[in-house]
Design an enzyme around this catalytic site. Structure first.
Site, PDB file in Angstrom:
ATOM      1  N   LYS A 132      34.533  11.856  13.668  1.00  0.00           N
ATOM      2  CA  LYS A 132      33.848  12.625  14.720  1.00  0.00           C
ATOM      3  C   LYS A 132      33.285  11.693  15.786  1.00  0.00           C
ATOM      4  CE  LYS A 132      30.182  15.304  13.572  1.00  0.00           C
ATOM      5  NZ  LYS A 132      28.970  15.055  14.381  1.00  0.00           N
ATOM      6  N   SER A 133      32.640  10.605  15.376  1.00  0.00           N
ATOM      7  CA  SER A 133      32.030   9.690  16.353  1.00  0.00           C
ATOM      8  C   SER A 133      33.086   9.135  17.301  1.00  0.00           C
ATOM      9  CB  SER A 133      31.362   8.519  15.625  1.00  0.00           C
ATOM     10  OG  SER A 133      30.283   8.972  14.852  1.00  0.00           O
ATOM     11  N   ARG A 168      33.864   9.867  21.475  1.00  0.00           N
ATOM     12  CA  ARG A 168      33.913   8.731  22.398  1.00  0.00           C
ATOM     13  C   ARG A 168      35.274   8.623  23.077  1.00  0.00           C
ATOM     14  NH1 ARG A 168      30.041   8.004  18.645  1.00  0.00           N
ATOM     15  NH2 ARG A 168      28.319   6.541  18.968  1.00  0.00           N
ATOM     16  N   GLY A 213      24.986  17.220  18.607  1.00  0.00           N
ATOM     17  CA  GLY A 213      23.988  16.245  19.030  1.00  0.00           C
ATOM     18  C   GLY A 213      24.628  15.031  19.675  1.00  0.00           C
ATOM     19  N   SER A 220      19.385   4.334  15.904  1.00  0.00           N
ATOM     20  CA  SER A 220      20.224   5.461  16.324  1.00  0.00           C
ATOM     21  C   SER A 220      21.347   5.008  17.233  1.00  0.00           C
ATOM     22  CB  SER A 220      19.369   6.511  17.039  1.00  0.00           C
ATOM     23  OG  SER A 220      20.200   7.383  17.788  1.00  0.00           O
ATOM     24  N   GLN A 249      23.241   6.977  18.691  1.00  0.00           N
ATOM     25  CA  GLN A 249      23.289   7.904  19.822  1.00  0.00           C
ATOM     26  C   GLN A 249      22.419   7.392  20.969  1.00  0.00           C
ATOM     27  OE1 GLN A 249      22.349  11.794  18.301  1.00  0.00           O
ATOM     28  NE2 GLN A 249      24.252  11.920  17.130  1.00  0.00           N
ATOM     29  N   ASP A 307      24.458  10.115   7.496  1.00  0.00           N
ATOM     30  CA  ASP A 307      24.942  11.502   7.348  1.00  0.00           C
ATOM     31  C   ASP A 307      25.302  11.843   5.901  1.00  0.00           C
ATOM     32  OD1 ASP A 307      24.614  12.025  10.040  1.00  0.00           O
ATOM     33  OD2 ASP A 307      26.635  11.344  10.552  1.00  0.00           O
ATOM     34  N   ARG A 343      26.777  19.838   7.115  1.00  0.00           N
ATOM     35  CA  ARG A 343      26.736  18.944   5.954  1.00  0.00           C
ATOM     36  C   ARG A 343      25.916  19.535   4.800  1.00  0.00           C
ATOM     37  NH1 ARG A 343      29.562  14.846   8.290  1.00  0.00           N
ATOM     38  NH2 ARG A 343      28.870  14.210  10.348  1.00  0.00           N
TER      39      ARG A 343
HETATM   40  C1  S3P Z   1      26.365   9.393  15.498  1.00  0.00           C
HETATM   41  C2  S3P Z   1      25.174   8.773  15.168  1.00  0.00           C
HETATM   42  C3  S3P Z   1      24.260   9.264  14.119  1.00  0.00           C
HETATM   43  C4  S3P Z   1      24.912  10.284  13.208  1.00  0.00           C
HETATM   44  C5  S3P Z   1      25.734  11.285  13.972  1.00  0.00           C
HETATM   45  C6  S3P Z   1      26.826  10.590  14.778  1.00  0.00           C
HETATM   46  C7  S3P Z   1      27.183   8.821  16.572  1.00  0.00           C
HETATM   47  O1  S3P Z   1      23.136   9.870  14.742  1.00  0.00           O
HETATM   48  O2  S3P Z   1      23.947  10.973  12.450  1.00  0.00           O
HETATM   49  O3  S3P Z   1      26.343  12.212  13.101  1.00  0.00           O
HETATM   50  O4  S3P Z   1      28.373   9.213  16.700  1.00  0.00           O
HETATM   51  O5  S3P Z   1      26.689   7.976  17.318  1.00  0.00           O
HETATM   52  P1  S3P Z   1      21.853   8.986  15.193  1.00  0.00           P
HETATM   53  O6  S3P Z   1      22.328   7.990  16.149  1.00  0.00           O
HETATM   54  O7  S3P Z   1      20.901   9.953  15.845  1.00  0.00           O
HETATM   55  O8  S3P Z   1      21.311   8.439  13.907  1.00  0.00           O
END
Ligand code: S3P
Length: 449
Positions: free
Chosen positions: A29-30, A34, A102, A176, A178, A329, A405
């Site tokens: 997913k990450s 991107r 998110g 984080s 993110q 996660d 999840r």
């Molecule tokens: C992610 C970062 C994580 C993770 C999310 C995906 C990402 O969140 O929990 O599922 O793709 O950068 P945080 O950066 O808020 O910990």
């Protein structure tokens, strides 16, 4: 999807057969989010293979279209993006609705917020509860204006970007990826060097992809576990090919299912082994899990391996807080594994779990309570008393709070508990692992909606 009609879809899993066979979980997913974003910010054509076609990623693709990219699906998992380049984004005609995502929303705040356009971000009831101040604070330092926001710095919110963002050095207040990624992506439209300091290293997919698309990124160790990442602003990103490896966070569910369901023996094909994502495997090995790493190889710039997983007698362990970024996660499904272990598992330093798709600490605790698993939350630690191979299960349907999840974790529990487990809503599973139920059924699992 059912939520559009306000209807939840309960799903039940039942104890039954051993799990056998091979499976390949969908793309990460990450990296999928991107790949769309880098496609948008590049000049020319980007090709993506193995994209996760989950709702979260499709929302990011829609947002990239609204900002000017031309995006076409050429076949299953195979996508083509023609980007507009850094500085070339167009103002979207409407609100960017990120649904449950998110990652998509936060990364895109860095992207759109760093351009001289006005952009409004929104999402579902879960996203509307999640803190965005952690993204807005550094963006404001970079010259971004928060035109409006919901109470407490939440979506719906509107950003207006400067012509060029101001390069900053910023230490993230939480571990984080993110936050780190939003700042680095905003730094792309900045005339100088943007540096992000993180006290604990988090997943590095943004840094890897920046380099892959032609940006200059320098990464230095910082303190004991941290890093300082410096990006040279205003590079020309060139369209590239991205091969998305499979998602270790999705592989976690069949992996734990095989460990706790008696007589199981499965192979998970091509699981991404990026060391900043493999904390769950480290922990399960410490617990005595029988997981063999086979056929290690490189795919799409990441190490991947096939994992052979067999039913194991697990022992309780202490999971140090420092490991949290590498398995952030995976705590809900680790709590399920811990429920079947012999002895006590203590998971330390879980404060970030409170701000995920749900308050995952509370949601896990409530699910464990329904299943009759003894547990305790002490400060930010979750302590689970294992049943030495036995978990009662049953209880009322577990409340998933729009969290994929939580839904998958308790469905995994139901495969090995004495009584079936029901989750109140399986619809959100489609955000990250749309094929979860059919793939688990192929292994022999009994899961019904
Ligand atoms: C992610 C970062 C994580 C993770 C999310 C995906 C990402 O969140 O929990 O599922 O793709 O950068 P945080 O950066 O808020 O910990």
């Amino acid at each position: 999807m059912s939520h559009a009609h306000g209807l939840a879809t309960p799903v039940t899993s039942r104890p039954g057969k051993a799990l056998k066979g091979r499976l390949r979980v969908p793309g990460d997913k990450s990296i999928s989010h991107r790949s769309m974003i880098f496609g948008l910010l590049s000049i020319g054509e980007t090709r993506v293979e193995g994209l996760l076609e989950g709702d979260d990623v499709l929302r990011t693709a829609e947002a990239c279209r609204a900002l000017g990219a031309t995006i076409t699906r050429e076949g299953p998992g195979s996508w083509r993006i023609v980007g507009v380049g850094i500085g070339g984004l167009t103002e979207p005609a409407g609100v960017l609705d990120f649904g449950n995502a998110g990652t998509g929303s936060r990364l895109m705040m860095g992207v759109a917020g760093s351009h001289p356009i006005t952009t409004t971000f929104d999402g579902d009831a879960s996203l509307r509860k999640r803190p965005m101040r952690r993204i807005l604070d550094p963006l404001v330092k970079m010259g971004v204006t928060v035109v409006s926001e919901a109470e407490g710095g939440r979506v719906p919110l509107t950003l207006r970007g400067p012509r060029e963002t101001i390069p900053i050095t910023y230490e993230t207040p939480a571990a984080s990826a993110q936050i780190k990624s939003a700042i680095l992506l905003a730094g792309l439209n900045s005339p100088g060097q943007t540096t992000v300091i993180e006290r604990e290293a988090t997943r590095d997919h943004t840094e890897r992809m920046l380099r892959h698309f032609g940006a200059k990124v320098d990464v230095k160790p910082h303190g004991e576990d941290g890093r300082a990442i410096t990006l040279q602003g205003q590079p020309e990103l060139r369209g590239s090919t991205v091969v998305v490896p499979t998602d270790p966070s999705s592989a976690a569910f069949p992996l734990v299912a095989a460990l706790i369901t008696p007589g199981s023996d499965i192979i998970l094909e091509g699981v991404m082994m990026n060391p900043l994502r493999t904390g769950l495997i480290t922990t399960l090995l410490e617990m005595g899990a029988d997981i063999e790493r086979l056929n290690e190889r490189e795919e799409g710039g990441e190490t991947v391996a096939d994992l052979r997983v067999r039913t194991s007698r697990l022992k309780g362990v202490t999971v140090p807080a420092a490991r949290a970024p590498a398995m952030i996660d995976e705590y809900p499904v680790l709590a399920v594994a811990a429920s079947f272990a012999e002895g006590t598992t203590r998971m330390q330093g879980l404060h970030e779990l409170r701000v995920k798709e749900s308050d995952r600490l509370a949601a896990v605790a409530a699910g464990l309570a329904e299943a009759g698993v003894q547990h305790e939350i002490v400060g930010d630690d979750l302590i689970v008393q294992g049943g030495n191979g036995k978990v009662r299960g049953g209880g009322k349907p577990v409340a998933t709070h729009l969290d994929h999840r939580i839904a998958m974790s308790f469905l995994v529990m139901g495969l090995a508990a004495q009584e079936p487990m029901t989750v109140d809503d399986g619809a959100m599973i489609a955000t990250s692992f749309p094929t979860f139920i059919p793939l688990m059924r192929e292994l022999g699992a009994t899961i019904q909606d």
